[in-house]
Motif scaffolding. Structure first.
Motif, PDB file in Angstrom:
ATOM      1  N   ALA A  68       0.831  -1.205   0.000  1.00 14.31           N
ATOM      2  CA  ALA A  68       0.000   0.000   0.000  1.00 14.31           C
ATOM      3  C   ALA A  68       0.862   1.250   0.000  1.00 14.31           C
ATOM      4  O   ALA A  68       0.524   2.252  -0.628  1.00 14.31           O
ATOM      5  CB  ALA A  68      -0.920   0.005   1.217  1.00 14.31           C
ATOM      6  N   ALA A  69       2.010   1.182   0.711  1.00 14.65           N
ATOM      7  CA  ALA A  69       2.901   2.349   0.736  1.00 14.65           C
ATOM      8  C   ALA A  69       3.434   2.631  -0.667  1.00 14.65           C
ATOM      9  O   ALA A  69       3.525   3.790  -1.083  1.00 14.65           O
ATOM     10  CB  ALA A  69       4.047   2.104   1.709  1.00 14.65           C
ATOM     11  N   ILE A  70       3.758   1.565  -1.394  1.00 17.55           N
ATOM     12  CA  ILE A  70       4.254   1.756  -2.766  1.00 17.55           C
ATOM     13  C   ILE A  70       3.151   2.365  -3.632  1.00 17.55           C
ATOM     14  O   ILE A  70       3.364   3.338  -4.360  1.00 17.55           O
ATOM     15  CB  ILE A  70       4.741   0.417  -3.362  1.00 17.55           C
ATOM     16  N   ALA A  71       1.952   1.793  -3.513  1.00 18.42           N
ATOM     17  CA  ALA A  71       0.834   2.313  -4.314  1.00 18.42           C
ATOM     18  C   ALA A  71       0.519   3.756  -3.945  1.00 18.42           C
ATOM     19  O   ALA A  71       0.225   4.588  -4.805  1.00 18.42           O
ATOM     20  CB  ALA A  71      -0.396   1.435  -4.091  1.00 18.42           C
ATOM     21  N   MET A  72       0.618   4.041  -2.646  1.00 12.96           N
ATOM     22  CA  MET A  72       0.363   5.408  -2.165  1.00 12.96           C
ATOM     23  C   MET A  72       1.343   6.386  -2.801  1.00 12.96           C
ATOM     24  O   MET A  72       0.970   7.482  -3.227  1.00 12.96           O
ATOM     25  CB  MET A  72       0.519   5.390  -0.640  1.00 12.96           C
ATOM     26  N   MET A  73       2.599   5.958  -2.892  1.00 18.29           N
ATOM     27  CA  MET A  73       3.614   6.845  -3.470  1.00 18.29           C
ATOM     28  C   MET A  73       3.383   7.038  -4.967  1.00 18.29           C
ATOM     29  O   MET A  73       3.658   8.088  -5.519  1.00 18.29           O
ATOM     30  CB  MET A  73       5.009   6.272  -3.219  1.00 18.29           C
ATOM     31  N   GLY A  88      -8.011  -4.236   0.726  1.00 15.84           N
ATOM     32  CA  GLY A  88      -7.607  -3.304   1.776  1.00 15.84           C
ATOM     33  C   GLY A  88      -7.291  -1.939   1.210  1.00 15.84           C
ATOM     34  O   GLY A  88      -7.716  -0.910   1.742  1.00 15.84           O
ATOM     35  N   PHE A  89      -6.564  -1.938   0.120  1.00 17.63           N
ATOM     36  CA  PHE A  89      -6.179  -0.676  -0.504  1.00 17.63           C
ATOM     37  C   PHE A  89      -7.425   0.087  -0.950  1.00 17.63           C
ATOM     38  O   PHE A  89      -7.573   1.274  -0.699  1.00 17.63           O
ATOM     39  CB  PHE A  89      -5.262  -0.967  -1.696  1.00 17.63           C
ATOM     40  N   PHE A  90      -8.318  -0.653  -1.569  1.00 18.06           N
ATOM     41  CA  PHE A  90      -9.525  -0.036  -2.111  1.00 18.06           C
ATOM     42  C   PHE A  90     -10.409   0.535  -0.998  1.00 18.06           C
ATOM     43  O   PHE A  90     -10.864   1.679  -1.073  1.00 18.06           O
ATOM     44  CB  PHE A  90     -10.293  -1.075  -2.925  1.00 18.06           C
ATOM     45  N   CYS A  91     -10.613  -0.263   0.061  1.00 23.97           N
ATOM     46  CA  CYS A  91     -11.459   0.206   1.168  1.00 23.97           C
ATOM     47  C   CYS A  91     -10.795   1.391   1.874  1.00 23.97           C
ATOM     48  O   CYS A  91     -11.472   2.325   2.309  1.00 23.97           O
ATOM     49  CB  CYS A  91     -11.704  -0.904   2.191  1.00 23.97           C
ATOM     50  N   GLY A  92      -9.482   1.344   2.001  1.00 26.08           N
ATOM     51  CA  GLY A  92      -8.765   2.426   2.671  1.00 26.08           C
ATOM     52  C   GLY A  92      -8.903   3.742   1.949  1.00 26.08           C
ATOM     53  O   GLY A  92      -8.914   4.811   2.566  1.00 26.08           O
ATOM     54  N   VAL A  93      -9.025   3.681   0.640  1.00 23.85           N
ATOM     55  CA  VAL A  93      -9.123   4.905  -0.163  1.00 23.85           C
ATOM     56  C   VAL A  93     -10.474   5.597   0.026  1.00 23.85           C
ATOM     57  O   VAL A  93     -10.569   6.815  -0.097  1.00 23.85           O
ATOM     58  CB  VAL A  93      -8.884   4.572  -1.663  1.00 23.85           C
ATOM     59  N   LEU A  94     -11.504   4.820   0.364  1.00 28.99           N
ATOM     60  CA  LEU A  94     -12.841   5.425   0.495  1.00 28.99           C
ATOM     61  C   LEU A  94     -12.908   6.288   1.751  1.00 28.99           C
ATOM     62  O   LEU A  94     -12.676   5.796   2.847  1.00 28.99           O
ATOM     63  CB  LEU A  94     -13.917   4.327   0.565  1.00 28.99           C
ATOM     64  N   ALA A 114      -3.384   3.265   2.134  1.00 27.82           N
ATOM     65  CA  ALA A 114      -4.417   3.783   1.234  1.00 27.82           C
ATOM     66  C   ALA A 114      -5.152   4.965   1.857  1.00 27.82           C
ATOM     67  O   ALA A 114      -5.550   5.898   1.168  1.00 27.82           O
ATOM     68  CB  ALA A 114      -5.399   2.670   0.904  1.00 27.82           C
ATOM     69  N   ALA A 115      -5.319   4.917   3.195  1.00 29.93           N
ATOM     70  CA  ALA A 115      -6.047   6.006   3.865  1.00 29.93           C
ATOM     71  C   ALA A 115      -5.320   7.340   3.731  1.00 29.93           C
ATOM     72  O   ALA A 115      -5.920   8.402   3.893  1.00 29.93           O
ATOM     73  CB  ALA A 115      -6.256   5.660   5.337  1.00 29.93           C
ATOM     74  N   MET A 116      -4.018   7.267   3.476  1.00 26.54           N
ATOM     75  CA  MET A 116      -3.253   8.512   3.300  1.00 26.54           C
ATOM     76  C   MET A 116      -3.640   9.209   1.991  1.00 26.54           C
ATOM     77  O   MET A 116      -3.422  10.401   1.830  1.00 26.54           O
ATOM     78  CB  MET A 116      -1.745   8.218   3.253  1.00 26.54           C
ATOM     79  N   ILE A 117      -4.178   8.439   1.058  1.00 27.59           N
ATOM     80  CA  ILE A 117      -4.461   9.019  -0.269  1.00 27.59           C
ATOM     81  C   ILE A 117      -5.569  10.074  -0.193  1.00 27.59           C
ATOM     82  O   ILE A 117      -5.337  11.223  -0.559  1.00 27.59           O
ATOM     83  CB  ILE A 117      -4.756   7.900  -1.288  1.00 27.59           C
TER      84      ILE A 117
END
Lengths: 342, 503
Positions: free
Chosen positions: B122-127, B259-265, B312-315
């Motif tokens: 998720a950190a990589i995707a966030m970056m 997880g990534f997807f839910c975190g982004v919402l 993801a929540a950081m996004i």
């Protein structure tokens, strides 16, 4: 309108007098009446950690603790739209060691009959440290409501009048906001579709993401989105235009609505029966804490200076009393249920 | 990549920064693990002190405790059936049964590795994708789509933790009923409150989880002790092998994506991520009948997802200023304390700071792996504590956890009532996971359903007029039908035998 002007004048006079008082006298003594406080004080914050009320409590409690040279503990008892905290408050002794932070829902929910705590007779007001007007906002890129780069309320009205529920509004289920929106709808002759949620991220996100048309909110809470161009203020629910938003039309000045706007306020209270000398001492402490440099930084950062955010003990009591009457009238006008006997 | 390296360099060439990183990592693990000391408590305690730190250190501190804390809660969930926080509750569904089977080392090993993997990914995707992902999520996922997602998730729940589909459904429906206690999310009309203000706000799920898991478990084990049937869980320090991890590759990737997807919402976050990924693990597993009884996939899925949700929540937080949960809301407070506002301009106005945050969350996720491996070898020895000492300790921690939530003694009573109900449910082969998921997903589901109905003019069939919600609702209905058919086939013979035996 007259009532509003009278209140505003009273508030300005009282603020000036309290300011005078602070300047004329030195500061409030660390030791209160009879050695009060000689143990930690608890503030019950009725809303969640990190939220607007929580931040407001933190901002004023810090300087207040320094003035009293006492420890002030804060506990957040959340839920029930700010009502779950009340049993804890009511069970505490009236000795000035348990303070309640609450907002305008105290009088409105009483009028509604949702709580039995009478905010006029059951609590002593200490201070109001946040007063915020309400505005309507649109998505910063929503071309259907924009004219020459500026948000255009007339376009919003025209769109809303095309059909019942055509305009979608992101709002919160608190009487202040619901009544305010109902007043706007009645004045402009439309009926919107209101989508209610208490979660501010979802409320703001719905309009920023283009899923809903209009957001009802206090400008300080969304200032960063406005600065970034994601939201544009489109109407001030206020008698006059704000200096910060000179292009944004106001309900009173631009559309001739003679209405005392409802306010979002956050204040501190103690139980009725608390020794009067402690009540007065706490009121003085919070007045001084409000004016501290630390708290003033917070007020500026959160744009809580659009209107004067401070109300002294006397003004707070008056606002609470007036609010009860205002909500009774507004609820009656809108055909909403009212507590029996009011 | 260059930005990441600059962020890493800033992080590790500053002795104070390293110190804060290490302290935050350990504090996050400890506060995340102990129910009474939640991440939010730590965040709230630290908030005023961040004014004395540099803005970079302050933000980095919160990023690290967030990552470490979300993992920390898995340890107590696995060893003692006490989820450190709500997003670790699904970990207890199978983590604790693994402990009872003498596989605590493996369970913690899976949790450590998958938390680290989920967080790092998720950190990589966030970056890489902060801007576009935030924009997509906020424009395409409103209450209609989120309700459809919750419905899709709930469709699989009834089959978990019980051999009887009807008891599973009953448990789920009771969970939904409990979730509906309190003020309704749209109109604020109070329901099932029996005249008490406490129930106006609904039953909070933290005391329920502590009651259904920790307290009920103490009662169950206590009864065994009284009957002389108690057997202490075998202490195991064996770590999962590479081959065992490899078998989990699909679960890990799927859960990381969920997880990534839910975190982004915005406003949803790690809790939905953990529960949804657990449900999907059940849906797609070949061992679905083992869920709730110590299935490793049941640990892997939620732990990968809840840590993936942290990055993801950081996004939405950084790109839009919209927090995914209470801790990310506090991070906005930290930014504000340092005269910064999160939102689209933050990547420009505080470019270096944001990259230090990204780098610190990436390295914190990896650090969990190493700290966690060492911890896994040692912490399982807590199971050697005799039950007569362990049981009251668990009850004390659970009581503190319930009370500390919002300082309300009624939450403690709720916890003990849930404990008794949970004890009786386990005796009757009802599904506690289904009930808990009913409460948690039901609350999110009702809120989004009510708002969807306003938007859809109270026409339930209108869910099918939107592509995302239409597909998810249809898939949920198919899942329910398939579950009924499959359960009849699998358990028809079992119940026939059972009835014959008891005739």
């Amino acid at each position: 309108m007259k009532k509003f002007l009278k209140n505003a004048l009273l508030a300005v006079l009282a603020s000036a007098m309290s300011g005078f008082g602070l300047i004329a006298s030195t500061s409030v003594s660390a030791a209160g009446p009879d050695g009060y406080p000689n143990r930690p004080i608890t503030v019950i914050c009725c809303y969640g950690k990190g939220g607007g009320s929580d931040q407001a409590v933190d901002a004023i409690v810090g300087p207040a603790a320094k003035i009293m040279n006492a420890k002030i503990n804060k506990i957040n008892i959340t839920g029930g739209g700010g009502l779950n905290c009340l049993p804890e408050f009511l069970q505490a002794p009236a000795d000035g060691y348990t303070l309640l932070q609450h907002i305008d829902t105290l009088p409105s929910r009483y009028v509604e009959g949702r709580i039995d705590l009478n905010p006029v007779t059951d609590v002593e007001s200490l201070v109001i440290m946040n007063v915020a007007p309400t505005m309507l906002f649109i998505n910063g890129e929503d071309e259907k409501f924009i004219t020459d780069g500026k948000a255009d309320w007339d376009k919003v009205v025209a769109y809303a009048q095309q059909g019942e529920g055509n305009l979608t509004v992101s709002n919160i289920n608190i009487p202040m906001e619901l009544v305010s929106m109902a007043v706007v709808e009645k004045h402009f002759g439309f009926k919107s579709k209101q989508v209610l949620t208490g979660k501010s991220a979802e409320r703001f996100g719905a309009v920023i993401g283009g899923q809903l048309d209009v957001l009802m909110e206090q400008p300080g809470d969304v200032s960063k989105y406005v600065e970034a161009g994601q939201l544009k203020p489109v109407l001030a629910l206020w008698p006059t235009r704000f200096d910060n938003f000179p292009d944004v039309k106001a309900l009173g000045a631009d559309y001739g609505l003679d209405w005392d706007p409802l306010l979002r306020f956050r204040g501190m209270f103690v139980k009725q029966g608390t020794p009067p000398e402690i009540v007065e001492y706490l009121a003085e402490v919070f007045a001084e804490a409000y004016n501290s440099e630390e708290h003033q930084d917070f007020v500026k950062r959160k744009s809580l200076d659009i209107v004067d955010s401070f109300r002294s003990r006397a003004d707070t009591t008056k606002i609470i009393e007036d609010s009860v009457d205002v909500y009774i009238n507004e609820f009656r006008e809108l055909g909403l249920p009212i507590r029996e006997g009011l | 990549m260059e930005n990441f390296l600059v962020g890493t360099e800033q992080l590790f060439t500053d002795p104070i920064g390293i110190l804060i990183f290490v302290v935050a990592l350990i504090a996050g693990l400890v506060f995340g693990a102990v129910p009474g000391l939640s991440l939010l408590t730590l965040g709230a305690v630290l908030l005023p002190f961040t004014a004395y730190l540099s803005s970079t250190h302050a933000i980095m501190l919160y990023g690290v405790i967030y990552v470490a804390g979300v993992y920390g809660g898995a340890v107590t969930a696995i060893l003692f059936n006490i989820p450190g926080s709500v997003e670790n509750a699904p970990t207890a569904f199978d983590g604790y049964p693994m402990t009872l089977k003498g596989e605590s080392g493996k369970a913690i090993g899976y949790a450590v590795t998958c938390s680290a993997f989920g967080g790092t990914l998720a950190a990589i995707a966030m970056m890489a994708f902060t801007g576009p992902v935030a924009d997509f999520a906020i424009r395409n996922f409103g209450p209609i789509e989120i309700f459809a997602l919750v419905f899709f998730g709930l469709a699989v729940v009834a089959g978990i933790g019980t051999r009887s589909l009807s008891k599973g459904w009953l448990s789920l429906l009771v969970g939904l009923l409990i979730g509906s206690i309190g003020s309704d999310p749209t109109g604020g009309i109070p329901r099932f409150h029996f005249g008490t203000l406490y129930l106006h706000g609904g039953v909070h799920f933290v005391p329920l989880i502590l009651g259904f898991f920790a307290v009920a478990e103490v009662f169950v084990q206590g009864l065994k002790l009284a009957k002389g049937e108690y057997k202490a869980p075998k202490v195991s320090v064996s770590y999962p092998t590479f081959f065992e991890f490899w078998k989990m590759k699909f679960v890990v990737v799927r859960s990381a994506l969920i997880g990534f997807f839910c975190g982004v919402l915005p406003g949803i976050g790690a809790t939905l991520a953990a529960f949804m990924s657990y449900n999907e693990a059940v849906r797609w597993s070949k061992n679905r009948l083992n869920f709730g009884k110590g299935e490793p996939e049941g640990v892997v899925a939620p732990e990968t997802a809840n840590n993936a949700a942290t990055g993801a929540a950081m996004i939405p937080l950084l790109a839009l200023g919209l927090p995914g949960g209470a801790l990310t809301a506090m991070m906005i407070g930290v930014f504000n304390l340092h005269d910064m506002d999160v939102g689209p301009l933050i990547m420009i106005e505080a470019h270096d700071l944001v990259w230090v945050l990204f780098a610190s969350m990436f390295w914190a996720s990896l650090a969990i792996l190493f700290v966690g491996v060492v911890e896994a070898k040692g912490i399982v020895n807590l199971l050697r504590i005799p039950f007569p000492i362990l049981a009251p300790t668990i009850l004390i921690f659970a009581t503190i956890g319930a009370f500390a939530l919002r300082g309300n003694i009624l939450d403690v009573y709720s916890m003990f009532i849930a404990g008794v109900v949970g004890f009786l449910m386990r005796k009757g082969d009802y599904s506690i996971p289904a009930l808990v998921m009913g409460v948690i997903l039901g609350q999110i589901g009702e809120d989004t359903f009510a708002r969807s109905m306003v938007l859809l003019d109270y026409n339930v069939f209108a869910f099918f007029t939107k592509p995302i919600s239409g597909i998810l609702i249809a898939a949920g209905l198919i899942t329910i039908t398939m579950n009924i058919i499959r359960h009849r086939q699998l358990f028809g013979s079992y119940y026939a035998e059972y009835k014959d035996e008891n005739a």
